[in-house]
Design an enzyme around this catalytic site. Structure first.
Site, PDB file in Angstrom:
ATOM      1  N   GLN C 209       0.682  -1.318   0.206  1.00  0.00           N
ATOM      2  CA  GLN C 209      -0.619  -0.067  -0.324  1.00  0.00           C
ATOM      3  C   GLN C 209       0.534   0.781  -0.122  1.00  0.00           C
ATOM      4  O   GLN C 209       1.766   1.301   1.460  1.00  0.00           O
ATOM      5  CB  GLN C 209      -0.333  -0.180   1.394  1.00  0.00           C
ATOM      6  CG  GLN C 209      -1.815  -0.727   1.141  1.00  0.00           C
ATOM      7  CD  GLN C 209      -3.072  -1.154   0.018  1.00  0.00           C
ATOM      8  OE1 GLN C 209      -3.628  -0.473   0.268  1.00  0.00           O
ATOM      9  NE2 GLN C 209      -2.972  -2.664  -0.312  1.00  0.00           N
ATOM     10  N   GLY C 250     -11.772   3.350   3.496  1.00  0.00           N
ATOM     11  CA  GLY C 250     -10.856   2.690   2.771  1.00  0.00           C
ATOM     12  C   GLY C 250     -10.148   3.612   1.735  1.00  0.00           C
ATOM     13  O   GLY C 250     -10.411   4.458   1.534  1.00  0.00           O
ATOM     14  N   HIS C 251      -8.890   2.423   1.325  1.00  0.00           N
ATOM     15  CA  HIS C 251      -8.337   2.940   0.349  1.00  0.00           C
ATOM     16  C   HIS C 251      -8.743   3.503  -0.443  1.00  0.00           C
ATOM     17  O   HIS C 251      -9.379   3.388  -1.034  1.00  0.00           O
ATOM     18  CB  HIS C 251      -6.917   1.741   0.235  1.00  0.00           C
ATOM     19  CG  HIS C 251      -7.011   0.628  -0.251  1.00  0.00           C
ATOM     20  ND1 HIS C 251      -6.699  -0.445  -0.146  1.00  0.00           N
ATOM     21  CD2 HIS C 251      -8.256   0.837  -1.239  1.00  0.00           C
ATOM     22  CE1 HIS C 251      -6.935  -1.394  -0.984  1.00  0.00           C
ATOM     23  NE2 HIS C 251      -8.158  -0.636  -1.770  1.00  0.00           N
ATOM     24  N   ASN C 252      -7.768   5.254  -0.876  1.00  0.00           N
ATOM     25  CA  ASN C 252      -7.792   5.567  -2.155  1.00  0.00           C
ATOM     26  C   ASN C 252      -9.308   6.689  -2.189  1.00  0.00           C
ATOM     27  O   ASN C 252      -9.853   6.556  -2.742  1.00  0.00           O
ATOM     28  CB  ASN C 252      -8.108   4.624  -3.764  1.00  0.00           C
ATOM     29  CG  ASN C 252      -6.790   3.913  -3.521  1.00  0.00           C
ATOM     30  OD1 ASN C 252      -5.719   3.917  -2.378  1.00  0.00           O
ATOM     31  ND2 ASN C 252      -6.846   2.710  -4.563  1.00  0.00           N
TER      32      ASN C 252
END
Lengths: 342, 342, 342
Positions: C209, C250-252
């Site tokens: 990540q 969450g990511h992004n």
């Protein structure tokens, strides 16, 4: 490319090296020596970046990417723009993962115990263990070789941690045993009392929670997730499970191998989940149920009955996914009709 | 039996002693002197273990248990296998709780302040208070006798804690008063600012949150649960409440006596919950509502209107449970019909 | 009035001063010099307290309030009881917020680094920075002037924090940059690994990540909320956002300006939320979606498709709010009919 402030790159690697370590098809000889030192998403990559295409939703970005090389499936290769090298992989995401990990190696460990940590003299730390600032390691704790304990983490009496674990900052561990290569993100709570009490109008009476939490090898658990210890039986997290953030796992729950539990799921006490089952975000599962191996539960579902192996369910109460969609469609149609008639 | 690494047993007790302390019927004289030193679930117990049957779902395990003695209701006694002593109790779970607590006494306290804790000189600690490593006790904090503060817990200026409380590691407390015998599990957050702001396209403006959190006697609160302080009124948790992990309680909420709030429930601001109400897991309740005493809200329900006392509701939006089930059945039938006709 | 143990009042202010600083209409001259030093809800206020009416649900309390003055809309002024001064404001809640903040100024900062904190020598702290007890500041961290870091907070290598931020106790920050005036409540987790792995029966493989979390100016984030760093792109929280407790991002994911995210919402990876969108409590949003600017999602909804700007949706799956209510009504009617016929 990744911000070097947080992700210092390692030495660049040739496409041949990258393909080999990721198990891709070897690239054409004329480009095999081209070196890449960074990665980027398709829409942000430049000629010195490696990228990947896995989710078909981003296929449009492939045609216009400026990436120097892209890991993708064979059937996508024809969409590669001029001058962009394709690295063909059966599972592009997995291949990319290996390449990115090689290009951006994780920070080197700093073995040793920070001077500010509080480590009980009866604790046993393996070779190469790293204990961060202001961590607290209780009596008779055992930590396997090369495991890393984050700043401020509190490990209570007797906890056993395997080798090569990475425990983030501000985790609390009690009454548990972790296998090897376990990764815990910040704020994980493992082994506190389960929600067990005898209800009564005179006052609810706590029932002693006398089980443990057993966490298998290669498990990863997300930030602020809570896993209660068993009440008598143990709570068990099978090897290879991936548990996201803010998940609640009640006492005596058992997860098989490789289960995937997305954020904010709640598993009530004594429920058993089979190998490689997948629970979508915010799913709730009642207690004392059995979810079969390979079952998939759609996000936000409410599971109130056993689920056979391999079945996909959704909705409230959870039912086979096709039925859920049919019901949604029927209700929508009825409501439209009702509007027309009024 | 419980892992002695985490749960060192106390001295064994005779069935007569166990029955007496738990308020069971006295066992037959010929077995009253048999001693038990451990407990186990029905399916794992051996001849030296005490077990219990409470949930009828596990009745089958009774017939085959190898337990030496089992706490159960009178009507289950006929199912006891040969040689297994039955201890008859009106509420077997409650009786078992008392016996297990006697056989596995909680770890002895270690009164005193750990050398690594940071305690403000103006804080007042009662007799026998235990402060764990790296805890932070702010100015003018008051802690009642025999309360225990876990490692790394942070208690802000002025907080008042009663007697015999057990505050886990890494809890944060601010602007609150706790009664006696309060139990807080790791990562509980009490008294931070509520979610109060005046919305506007120019920018949302924070509204000062000038209330407290008042927690009654004998309350237990689960790991990583968050309870915001009041905005002006106080947020109130009545005596005897049991709150599970990862629950969110908004500002100005009040819970009556003995409420049970299961994991991941969210209670919006200014909602009032009556005595002994039960909220199932993942329930959401809108703001400024009233949930009557003794009401029961099924897991995952969305409560958007007041609930009268004693009523059982479920679904989204929450409605009387029977209506919820009827709607589920009707929709299922309609969807089946629609499938047949296509 | 607010408990002075936790909220020491500043000097009383005249109604004229209060009206001026809050942008209210000036009060009648004969009362402009009356001074107020405290605030209270309508039903608890006395003659020396300032109160406010914003939510029409509490209108009945206005008629009987004993408050000395009440901030309210012009159209409510006629309901003021005898002797109670009305301060008329277009947005009473906003006006009250400014007055309350003036009457109860936040605690004075204590610039400097507590002796028990662990600060890496390469960290750069601006003028007037306050670092609480047992905080951990890693290498190359930068903290802007007048920011405050709570007790026990852990800030990992390279993190950048702007000016005048207020970081609560026991927060963990890694791989992130925060703007100015950011407020983080206890237990917030920012920048840990996202939930990214290549699934496979051989074992799930973590995908590095390599993105950050970028948090804009004037953002407030609630207790125990988790925000994962990007996988390659960054996770972005736009300026002015208000995020409640126990939210998962969450990511992004990217949030625009001024978004409001209520407690226990879960936003899956790579979803984009437009400016000033509002997500109600416990909403779940699938990944890779777009929620338009100004959209409003009702509590507990499950969003499985893009939402156009300005639209209000609800239910599972989320749909325009009117359709949701119509479906609820239709199903209720059908179930009633089915009951009558059986």
């Amino acid at each position: 490319m990744p911000d070097p402030r947080f992700f210092p790159p390692g030495p660049p690697l040739s496409l041949g090296e990258l393909a080999a370590l990721a198990g891709c098809e070897a690239p054409p000889a004329e480009v095999a020596e081209r070196r890449f030192g960074s990665v980027a998403p398709l829409d942000q990559a430049g000629p010195d970046d490696l990228s990947f295409l896995d989710n078909a939703k981003y296929r449009a970005a492939l045609a216009t990417t400026r990436a120097g090389a892209v890991v993708l499936k064979a059937e996508e290769a024809e969409r590669l723009p001029q001058g962009c090298v394709g690295l063909v992989a059966a599972d592009p995401y997995r291949a990319y993962a290996r390449m990115a990990a090689a290009l951006f190696p994780p920070p080197a460990p700093h073995p040793g115990v920070d001077a500010s940590a509080v480590v009980d003299p009866t604790a046993r730390l393996g070779e190469g263990v790293e204990v961060g600032p202001l961590a607290v390691i209780g009596p008779e704790v055992e930590i396997g070789p090369h495991s890393r304990i984050g700043a401020g983490t509190v490990i209570a009496r007797g906890v056993v941690i395997g080798a090569a674990c990475r425990i983030g900052p501000q985790v609390t561990l009690m009454a548990c045993r972790l296998g090897d290569k376990v990764v815990l993100h910040p704020g994980v709570r493992i082994g506190q009392d389960g929600f067990g009490f005898a209800m009564s109008a005179e006052g609810h009476l706590a029932v002693p929670q006398l089980g443990r939490v057993l966490v298998g090898d290669d498990v990863e658990i997300g930030a602020n997730t809570t896993i209660d210890r068993g009440s008598g039986p143990d709570t068990v997290i099978g090897p290879g499970c991936r548990i996201d953030n803010l998940v609640q796992i009640g006492h005596n729950v058992s997860l098989g191998r490789g289960c995937v539990v997305v954020a904010q799921v709640g598993l009530s006490g004594s429920t058993r989940v089979g190998d490689f089952a997948v629970l979508g975000g915010q799913v709730g599962v009642a207690g004392h149920l059995s979810i079969g191996a390979g079952a998939q539960v759609a996000a936000q579902s409410g599971v109130m009955a056993d689920i056979p192996p391999g079945v996909r369910v959704g909705g409230f109460p959870a039912q086979p996914l096709k039925e859920m969609w049919r019901q949604i469609a029927v209700l929508k149609r009825l409501a439209r009709g009702s509007r027309d008639s009024t």
